[in-house]
Scaffold this motif. Structure first.
Motif, PDB file in Angstrom:
ATOM      1  N   VAL A 183      32.871  39.505  20.226  1.00 40.48           N
ATOM      2  CA  VAL A 183      33.300  40.722  20.910  1.00 40.48           C
ATOM      3  C   VAL A 183      34.819  40.809  20.824  1.00 40.48           C
ATOM      4  O   VAL A 183      35.523  39.840  21.130  1.00 40.48           O
ATOM      5  CB  VAL A 183      32.837  40.729  22.378  1.00 40.48           C
ATOM      6  CG1 VAL A 183      33.489  41.869  23.151  1.00 40.48           C
ATOM      7  CG2 VAL A 183      31.320  40.829  22.453  1.00 40.48           C
ATOM      8  N   TYR A 184      35.311  41.961  20.389  1.00 42.20           N
ATOM      9  CA  TYR A 184      36.751  42.211  20.343  1.00 42.20           C
ATOM     10  C   TYR A 184      37.084  43.302  21.353  1.00 42.20           C
ATOM     11  O   TYR A 184      36.549  44.401  21.293  1.00 42.20           O
ATOM     12  CB  TYR A 184      37.168  42.597  18.920  1.00 42.20           C
ATOM     13  CG  TYR A 184      38.351  43.525  18.813  1.00 42.20           C
ATOM     14  CD1 TYR A 184      39.549  43.271  19.492  1.00 42.20           C
ATOM     15  CD2 TYR A 184      38.297  44.669  18.003  1.00 42.20           C
ATOM     16  CE1 TYR A 184      40.625  44.128  19.395  1.00 42.20           C
ATOM     17  CE2 TYR A 184      39.376  45.527  17.896  1.00 42.20           C
ATOM     18  CZ  TYR A 184      40.531  45.260  18.593  1.00 42.20           C
ATOM     19  OH  TYR A 184      41.599  46.124  18.502  1.00 42.20           O
ATOM     20  N   LEU A 185      37.965  42.975  22.306  1.00 43.77           N
ATOM     21  CA  LEU A 185      38.388  43.903  23.346  1.00 43.77           C
ATOM     22  C   LEU A 185      39.740  44.501  22.990  1.00 43.77           C
ATOM     23  O   LEU A 185      40.684  43.763  22.661  1.00 43.77           O
ATOM     24  CB  LEU A 185      38.532  43.188  24.695  1.00 43.77           C
ATOM     25  CG  LEU A 185      37.320  42.459  25.267  1.00 43.77           C
ATOM     26  CD1 LEU A 185      37.733  41.721  26.541  1.00 43.77           C
ATOM     27  CD2 LEU A 185      36.182  43.439  25.546  1.00 43.77           C
ATOM     28  N   THR A 186      39.870  45.821  23.071  1.00 45.62           N
ATOM     29  CA  THR A 186      41.208  46.402  23.029  1.00 45.62           C
ATOM     30  C   THR A 186      41.932  45.965  24.315  1.00 45.62           C
ATOM     31  O   THR A 186      41.336  45.357  25.196  1.00 45.62           O
ATOM     32  CB  THR A 186      41.134  47.929  22.901  1.00 45.62           C
ATOM     33  OG1 THR A 186      40.365  48.467  23.970  1.00 45.62           O
ATOM     34  CG2 THR A 186      40.496  48.326  21.566  1.00 45.62           C
ATOM     35  N   PRO A 187      43.245  46.200  24.451  1.00 46.87           N
ATOM     36  CA  PRO A 187      44.049  45.509  25.464  1.00 46.87           C
ATOM     37  C   PRO A 187      43.473  45.549  26.880  1.00 46.87           C
ATOM     38  O   PRO A 187      42.879  46.534  27.307  1.00 46.87           O
ATOM     39  CB  PRO A 187      45.393  46.229  25.380  1.00 46.87           C
ATOM     40  CG  PRO A 187      45.486  46.639  23.954  1.00 46.87           C
ATOM     41  CD  PRO A 187      44.097  47.051  23.587  1.00 46.87           C
ATOM     42  N   ILE A 188      43.718  44.456  27.574  1.00 44.88           N
ATOM     43  CA  ILE A 188      43.169  44.271  28.925  1.00 44.88           C
ATOM     44  C   ILE A 188      44.262  44.028  29.969  1.00 44.88           C
ATOM     45  O   ILE A 188      43.957  43.802  31.131  1.00 44.88           O
ATOM     46  CB  ILE A 188      42.173  43.091  28.954  1.00 44.88           C
ATOM     47  CG1 ILE A 188      42.843  41.804  28.457  1.00 44.88           C
ATOM     48  CG2 ILE A 188      40.932  43.417  28.128  1.00 44.88           C
ATOM     49  CD1 ILE A 188      41.965  40.564  28.555  1.00 44.88           C
ATOM     50  N   PHE A 189      45.532  44.093  29.567  1.00 47.73           N
ATOM     51  CA  PHE A 189      46.624  43.860  30.512  1.00 47.73           C
ATOM     52  C   PHE A 189      46.957  45.142  31.281  1.00 47.73           C
ATOM     53  O   PHE A 189      46.663  46.250  30.823  1.00 47.73           O
ATOM     54  CB  PHE A 189      47.857  43.343  29.775  1.00 47.73           C
ATOM     55  CG  PHE A 189      47.622  42.061  29.025  1.00 47.73           C
ATOM     56  CD1 PHE A 189      47.249  40.906  29.699  1.00 47.73           C
ATOM     57  CD2 PHE A 189      47.749  42.015  27.644  1.00 47.73           C
ATOM     58  CE1 PHE A 189      47.022  39.723  29.017  1.00 47.73           C
ATOM     59  CE2 PHE A 189      47.527  40.835  26.950  1.00 47.73           C
ATOM     60  CZ  PHE A 189      47.153  39.686  27.635  1.00 47.73           C
ATOM     61  N   PRO A 190      47.578  45.025  32.458  1.00 46.22           N
ATOM     62  CA  PRO A 190      47.944  46.223  33.230  1.00 46.22           C
ATOM     63  C   PRO A 190      48.856  47.129  32.414  1.00 46.22           C
ATOM     64  O   PRO A 190      49.691  46.659  31.626  1.00 46.22           O
ATOM     65  CB  PRO A 190      48.680  45.657  34.451  1.00 46.22           C
ATOM     66  CG  PRO A 190      48.262  44.222  34.531  1.00 46.22           C
ATOM     67  CD  PRO A 190      47.995  43.781  33.129  1.00 46.22           C
ATOM     68  N   ALA A 191      48.702  48.430  32.607  1.00 46.77           N
ATOM     69  CA  ALA A 191      49.493  49.409  31.868  1.00 46.77           C
ATOM     70  C   ALA A 191      49.440  50.740  32.607  1.00 46.77           C
ATOM     71  O   ALA A 191      48.778  50.872  33.640  1.00 46.77           O
ATOM     72  CB  ALA A 191      48.967  49.548  30.442  1.00 46.77           C
ATOM     73  N   ARG A 192      50.121  51.737  32.040  1.00 45.82           N
ATOM     74  CA  ARG A 192      50.102  53.077  32.624  1.00 45.82           C
ATOM     75  C   ARG A 192      49.317  54.035  31.724  1.00 45.82           C
ATOM     76  O   ARG A 192      49.676  55.207  31.557  1.00 45.82           O
ATOM     77  CB  ARG A 192      51.527  53.581  32.840  1.00 45.82           C
ATOM     78  CG  ARG A 192      52.280  52.803  33.924  1.00 45.82           C
ATOM     79  CD  ARG A 192      53.674  53.375  34.144  1.00 45.82           C
ATOM     80  NE  ARG A 192      53.660  54.775  34.542  1.00 45.82           N
ATOM     81  CZ  ARG A 192      53.501  55.199  35.786  1.00 45.82           C
ATOM     82  NH1 ARG A 192      53.345  54.322  36.780  1.00 45.82           N
ATOM     83  NH2 ARG A 192      53.511  56.488  36.064  1.00 45.82           N
ATOM     84  N   SER A 193      48.233  53.537  31.127  1.00 40.08           N
ATOM     85  CA  SER A 193      47.383  54.358  30.267  1.00 40.08           C
ATOM     86  C   SER A 193      46.000  53.726  30.221  1.00 40.08           C
ATOM     87  O   SER A 193      45.821  52.562  30.586  1.00 40.08           O
ATOM     88  CB  SER A 193      47.957  54.436  28.849  1.00 40.08           C
ATOM     89  OG  SER A 193      47.860  53.162  28.220  1.00 40.08           O
ATOM     90  N   ASN A 194      45.012  54.497  29.743  1.00 34.89           N
ATOM     91  CA  ASN A 194      43.669  53.933  29.600  1.00 34.89           C
ATOM     92  C   ASN A 194      43.547  53.023  28.384  1.00 34.89           C
ATOM     93  O   ASN A 194      42.685  52.155  28.334  1.00 34.89           O
ATOM     94  CB  ASN A 194      42.615  55.051  29.537  1.00 34.89           C
ATOM     95  CG  ASN A 194      42.921  56.086  28.466  1.00 34.89           C
ATOM     96  OD1 ASN A 194      43.331  55.773  27.361  1.00 34.89           O
ATOM     97  ND2 ASN A 194      42.717  57.356  28.809  1.00 34.89           N
ATOM     98  N   HIS A 195      44.436  53.206  27.386  1.00 36.98           N
ATOM     99  CA  HIS A 195      44.361  52.357  26.188  1.00 36.98           C
ATOM    100  C   HIS A 195      45.092  51.032  26.359  1.00 36.98           C
ATOM    101  O   HIS A 195      44.807  50.064  25.646  1.00 36.98           O
ATOM    102  CB  HIS A 195      44.888  53.105  24.960  1.00 36.98           C
ATOM    103  CG  HIS A 195      46.291  53.628  25.101  1.00 36.98           C
ATOM    104  ND1 HIS A 195      47.398  52.803  25.090  1.00 36.98           N
ATOM    105  CD2 HIS A 195      46.763  54.893  25.255  1.00 36.98           C
ATOM    106  CE1 HIS A 195      48.492  53.530  25.218  1.00 36.98           C
ATOM    107  NE2 HIS A 195      48.143  54.804  25.335  1.00 36.98           N
ATOM    108  N   ARG A 196      46.050  50.984  27.257  1.00 37.88           N
ATOM    109  CA  ARG A 196      46.739  49.755  27.646  1.00 37.88           C
ATOM    110  C   ARG A 196      47.570  49.122  26.528  1.00 37.88           C
ATOM    111  O   ARG A 196      47.890  47.935  26.599  1.00 37.88           O
ATOM    112  CB  ARG A 196      45.747  48.725  28.211  1.00 37.88           C
ATOM    113  CG  ARG A 196      45.024  49.188  29.470  1.00 37.88           C
ATOM    114  CD  ARG A 196      44.096  48.125  30.028  1.00 37.88           C
ATOM    115  NE  ARG A 196      43.566  48.510  31.333  1.00 37.88           N
ATOM    116  CZ  ARG A 196      42.425  49.185  31.516  1.00 37.88           C
ATOM    117  NH1 ARG A 196      41.696  49.552  30.466  1.00 37.88           N
ATOM    118  NH2 ARG A 196      42.020  49.500  32.736  1.00 37.88           N
TER     119      ARG A 196
END
Length: 590
Positions: free
Chosen positions: A198-211
């Motif tokens: 499984v490859y996850l797109t970013p999971i760190f806090p951010a100010r967007s849904n794509h992170r």
């Protein structure tokens, strides 16, 4: 056009004695010469320390697979002198001499760029050779609980009722509430597809849904469940014998990241050197001019200390990384630290960690070093497949960034692109690159092909050609989308009308076949035939040969010249004409 009579070599175990040569080691290479080619003499040219050298090859007897048992074989020993040792074959026939390189046979002199390669840098992890990767955009896959409290800038959306905003205001702010525990609840689905990574797109806090505008690399976004949820997901995958990859932005961070806010607020802060600030105006370099994405200066010692530490810190729950815009990392004007950075980051990782570079055009100059294991192969796979199988009514304004929409190409042009890109990298880099039909950054393959039938031909190529298949979650249901944002559709777990179960069954069957057949994961690739509407190739090991016939339109029967057992959507004997696009796979018998 018939290719079956051409001499052949590739970097697979059928043609090279080791996939992991050490510096100075002797390596046996074999070349296959159909009788019709009339080869009477063979030399192997290697390049040692920049200087060509030649060694004679000798004819040998070999019985391999189920096809071409009467072919002649030639064998030679060469030495892996340099970290990357290039080699090619000089052939003599009754018609004169020719070269065999990874791009094919030519009668004129060609540059070394398409030579075969022995690579002695540390090899990718062995598990990557068998992987099937499933990409998840966390906000859109599944949620384990009602929508969490969102920040005031976010736009809440209903999972099954609100369509995705494809562009304009609200695009990056729309949230559907997917989280990491939601993924755990649907791992049966992922595993049933045949995916094991499984490859996850970013999971760190951010100010967007794509992170991709990370505000921190120190913790998992609480909207996804926080650090504990990542460990729960990783543990659930490990219990199934599966792996988890993360997504890191080595080129930039977000403008709310503490490294950048410190640099902005204090011109004397050590973090100032981590970014490109104009000394006169105070302006700063950012990704494509988006000021929310300030670009790292890899000439900075602090960047070289902190970013590798981030990658290494999360290994444990993660088994490796996909690197966002890896092609741009360390590059800005006269600065080009890219290869240095790739090697630095890889050295920060243990040997069993995967390290894949995003690259949407020609990645060959950035591969075969001691950095990226492979690339997301948009240029050498996605583009040619789209061009060959695009639907007649497709109306997109660009072609993965190229103006003018997706062009229509015939099978000969498609094969030429496959071979051109494959010939400019080692077999090792090719087979460890991700072969993708779409992603969270592109239109959906169903939209591009315009039909289930062409979609499944594309899937067949993904499942049977060399390289690592990467599936974007939702394409197995036939979801559509006209651009990357539009393609990030919430999964239709509770929308039966959006589930194409025929397509889902094909994904399961074809990836199951790939997992069951060593030739589809480790076999050589030999092109046998191409015309406007048909591509035929063989995947071979010493023990078996699988023949794949992909058609985008019906056509005349194509004799395959051997006894064959149907494996997928096939009948014994000749490849039969159909009434539309088709994919047929045969096991050839002696």
């Amino acid at each position: 056009m018939r290719y079956a009579d051409e001499p052949h070599h590739d970097g697979s175990p059928l043609y090279v004695s080791t996939q992991t040569p050490s510096p100075g080691s002797r390596v046996t290479v074999w070349m296959r010469a159909p009788r019709a080619a009339g080869v009477t003499e063979v030399h192997v040219r290697t390049v040692h320390d920049g200087e060509p050298r030649y060694v004679a090859a000798a004819p040998v007897s070999r019985q391999v697979g189920g096809y071409g048992e009467t072919d002649a074989w030639w064998q030679a020993e060469i030495v892996a002198v340099n970290p990357v040792t290039r080699y090619r074959f000089l052939l003599r026939t009754g018609r004169g001499t020719s070269w065999l390189t990874a791009s094919g046979t030519v009668t004129h002199d060609v540059p070394d760029a398409s030579d075969f390669r022995l690579v002695t840098h540390q090899a990718p992890p062995a598990w990557m050779s068998d992987a099937i990767v499933y990409q998840i955009f966390p906000d859109r896959f599944a949620r384990s609980r009602p929508m969490r409290d969102l920040p005031d800038w976010a736009l809440p959306r209903d999972w099954d009722r609100d369509p995705v905003i494809p562009s304009g205001p609200g695009t990056a702010e729309q949230f559907y509430g997917g989280d990491l525990d939601g993924i755990v609840q649907h791992l049966d689905h992922v595993q049933a597809l045949g995916a094991d990574t499984v490859y996850l797109t970013p999971i760190f806090p951010a100010r967007s849904n794509h992170r991709y505008d990370a505000a921190s690399f120190d913790r998992v976004d609480p909207l996804l469940g926080g650090d504990e949820a990542l460990h729960r997901l990783s543990g659930a995958l490990r219990e199934r014998g599966m792996r988890l990859l993360g997504d890191i932005t080595s080129n930039h961070c977000g403008d709310s990241h503490e490294w950048f806010t410190t640099a902005v607020s204090d011109v004397h802060a050590p973090e100032r050197e981590m970014f490109y600030f104009d000394p006169d105006t105070g302006d700063y370099e950012s990704w494509w001019g988006f000021k929310t994405l300030p670009k790292f200066n890899w000439g900075s010692d602090l960047v070289r200390e902190r970013v590798p530490a981030v990658l290494n810190r999360w290994l444990g729950p993660l088994d490796g990384w996909r690197v966002d815009v890896a092609n741009m990392t360390g590059r800005r004007g006269a600065d080009d630290y890219n290869h240095e950075v790739a090697a630095l980051l890889r050295r920060a990782l243990p040997e069993q960690a995967a390290f894949i570079a995003e690259h949407n055009h020609d990645a060959s100059l950035d591969l075969d070093g001691d950095g990226w294991h492979g690339t997301m192969n948009y240029g050498g796979f996605t583009r040619p497949v789209w061009s060959w199988l695009r639907g007649p009514d497709l109306d997109l304004d660009h072609f993965l960034g190229v103006p003018g929409g997706v062009p229509s190409k015939d099978g000969l042009d498609t094969l030429a692109t496959f071979r051109a890109f494959g010939s400019h990298m080692s077999w090792r880099s090719l087979t460890h690159s991700w072969q993708l039909l779409d992603s969270h950054d592109s239109p959906r393959v169903r939209t591009v092909t315009g039909s289930r039938e062409r979609h499944l031909v594309a899937l067949g190529l993904q499942a049977t050609l060399p390289g690592t298949p990467m599936v974007f979650a939702g394409s197995e249901f036939g979801l559509t989308g006209v651009n990357g944002e539009h393609s990030r559709t919430p999964m239709p777990w509770n929308r039966p009308g959006d589930q194409d179960l025929t397509t889902l069954a094909a994904y399961r069957e074809l990836f199951g076949l790939r997992s069951a057949e060593p030739a589809l994961r480790h076999g050589g690739l030999r092109w046998l035939h191409a015309d406007a509407d048909c591509l035929v190739f063989a995947r071979e090991t010493a023990e078996e040969t699988l023949l794949v016939c992909a058609r985008r339109a019906p056509g005349a029967p194509l004799p395959i010249g051997a006894r064959a057992e149907g494996v997928y959507n096939a009948a014994d004997g000749d490849v039969l004409p159909g009434d539309g696009p088709s994919l047929r796979i045969f096991r050839l018998a002696r």
